[in-house]
Write a protein that holds these residues in place. Structure first.
Motif: not given
Length: 103
Positions: A4, A7, A40
């Motif tokens: 994560q 991202y 995503k």
């Protein structure tokens, strides 16, 4: 599975670039599905050896200099990803402009 933090680094770098409205869903099947807030759906990441390849799908404001905005996104994302990995890994950043919006 991508971490994560990767991202988050991409998102934080892209949202600060003037001219970018939103991320674009790279698997959209219709015009109504293009705009997305879920990063995503807008990022494709592939890796080989010491090089990571990232493709980011974005939507721009109509009338901006597309080349300048895309170049700025590439520079910022590449720097943030390499900083995240303490500069031991190189990245190639591709940017796809999926749509232009009139404001």
């Amino acid at each position: 599975m991508i971490d994560q933090t990767v991202y988050d680094a991409i998102s934080n770098a892209v949202v600060t670039v003037p001219g970018v409205i939103s991320f674009a869903n790279c698997s959209a099947k219709s015009q109504s599905e293009i705009k997305t807030s879920d990063i995503k759906n807008a990022v494709e990441i592939t890796s080989a050896d010491n090089i990571g390849r990232v493709k980011i799908h974005i939507i721009l404001i109509n009338g901006v200099n597309i080349r300048d905005v895309v170049n700025e996104v590439q520079i910022r994302v590449k720097y943030e990803l390499e900083k995240l990995n303490q500069f031991v890994r190189n990245y190639i950043v591709d940017v796809a402009v999926d749509d232009l919006e009139i404001i």
